[in-house]
Scaffold this motif. Sequence first.
Motif, short mmCIF file in Angstrom:
data_model
loop_
_atom_site.label_atom_id
_atom_site.label_comp_id
_atom_site.label_asym_id
_atom_site.label_seq_id
_atom_site.Cartn_x
_atom_site.Cartn_y
_atom_site.Cartn_z
N ILE A 1 0.85 -1.20 0.00
CA ILE A 1 0.00 0.00 0.00
C ILE A 1 0.88 1.25 0.00
O ILE A 1 0.67 2.17 -0.79
N ALA A 2 1.88 1.28 0.89
CA ALA A 2 2.77 2.44 0.97
C ALA A 2 3.54 2.64 -0.34
O ALA A 2 3.70 3.78 -0.81
N LEU A 3 4.01 1.55 -0.95
CA LEU A 3 4.72 1.63 -2.22
C LEU A 3 3.84 2.24 -3.29
O LEU A 3 4.27 3.12 -4.05
N ASN A 4 2.61 1.79 -3.38
CA ASN A 4 1.71 2.34 -4.40
C ASN A 4 1.39 3.81 -4.12
O ASN A 4 1.30 4.60 -5.06
N ARG A 5 1.28 4.20 -2.88
CA ARG A 5 1.05 5.61 -2.56
C ARG A 5 2.26 6.46 -2.99
O ARG A 5 2.10 7.56 -3.49
N ARG A 6 3.46 5.91 -2.82
CA ARG A 6 4.66 6.62 -3.31
C ARG A 6 4.64 6.69 -4.84
O ARG A 6 5.02 7.71 -5.43
N ARG A 7 4.20 5.63 -5.49
CA ARG A 7 4.10 5.63 -6.95
C ARG A 7 3.12 6.68 -7.44
O ARG A 7 3.34 7.32 -8.47
N TYR A 8 1.99 6.86 -6.74
CA TYR A 8 1.03 7.90 -7.15
C TYR A 8 1.71 9.26 -7.16
O TYR A 8 1.52 10.05 -8.09
N ARG A 9 2.49 9.54 -6.13
CA ARG A 9 3.16 10.84 -6.03
C ARG A 9 4.26 10.98 -7.07
O ARG A 9 4.42 12.04 -7.67
N ALA A 10 5.03 9.92 -7.30
CA ALA A 10 6.18 10.00 -8.21
C ALA A 10 5.77 9.93 -9.68
O ALA A 10 6.33 10.64 -10.52
N ASN A 11 4.79 9.06 -10.01
CA ASN A 11 4.46 8.79 -11.41
C ASN A 11 3.04 9.19 -11.81
O ASN A 11 2.72 9.20 -12.99
N GLY A 12 2.19 9.42 -10.82
CA GLY A 12 0.79 9.68 -11.10
C GLY A 12 -0.04 8.42 -11.17
O GLY A 12 -1.26 8.48 -11.29
N PHE A 13 0.61 7.27 -11.09
CA PHE A 13 -0.11 6.00 -11.16
C PHE A 13 0.58 4.95 -10.29
O PHE A 13 1.68 5.13 -9.82
N GLY A 14 -0.12 3.86 -10.11
CA GLY A 14 0.32 2.69 -9.35
C GLY A 14 -0.79 1.67 -9.46
O GLY A 14 -1.61 1.74 -10.38
N PHE A 15 -0.85 0.74 -8.53
CA PHE A 15 -2.00 -0.16 -8.47
C PHE A 15 -3.07 0.52 -7.65
O PHE A 15 -2.78 1.21 -6.68
N TRP A 16 -4.33 0.34 -8.05
CA TRP A 16 -5.46 0.95 -7.37
C TRP A 16 -6.38 -0.14 -6.83
O TRP A 16 -6.44 -1.24 -7.38
N THR A 17 -7.10 0.18 -5.78
CA THR A 17 -8.09 -0.73 -5.22
C THR A 17 -9.30 -0.77 -6.14
O THR A 17 -9.79 0.28 -6.57
#
Length: 170
Positions: free
Chosen positions: A49-65
């Motif tokens: 969860i924390a990794l994906n939240r960092r990805r949202y900030r860095a890339n604008g995307f990640g895995f979503w629920t």
Amino acid sequence: MTEVLRTQRLVLREMVEGDLDDLAALLGDPDVMRYYPRPKTRAETLEWIALNRRRYRANGFGFWTMLGREDGAFAGDCGLTIQRVDGVDEIELGYHVHPARQRTGLATEAAIACRDLARDRFGAGRVIAIIHPDNVPSQRVAQKAGLTLEKRTHGYGSGTQEVLIFAASL
């Protein structure tokens, strides 16, 4: 909680710590994770969860629920990540679906929506899916989302496990 997109049957939104119980049950399920080195522990899921939240900030995307649009029930996760394959950074499309909701087309529906989001919002010209050679259901989802088998490689992650790379130009 930030909603990212809606499909006919799903809402995809950013992961939050409140998703821990649902995600830990999903990613800790030996059957769901049979093509991964091992299921995730609860602590590893919290880091996911924390990794994906960092990805949202860095890339604008990640895995979503993924949630059911009508009932709000947890359905899994799906999204986009940057992965290095054979020395090249690629945008990967990935998905994990709750066992009770598998074989209903939700993975394909979410994958298509994320593929289109990669193109339309993030300007991606290509997406890939990294799939274990024995994971035939995931290969079918990738194909239904318009990706085709491009190659087999060991040049991903630790480099010891052979994987299939499915790809689509957008």
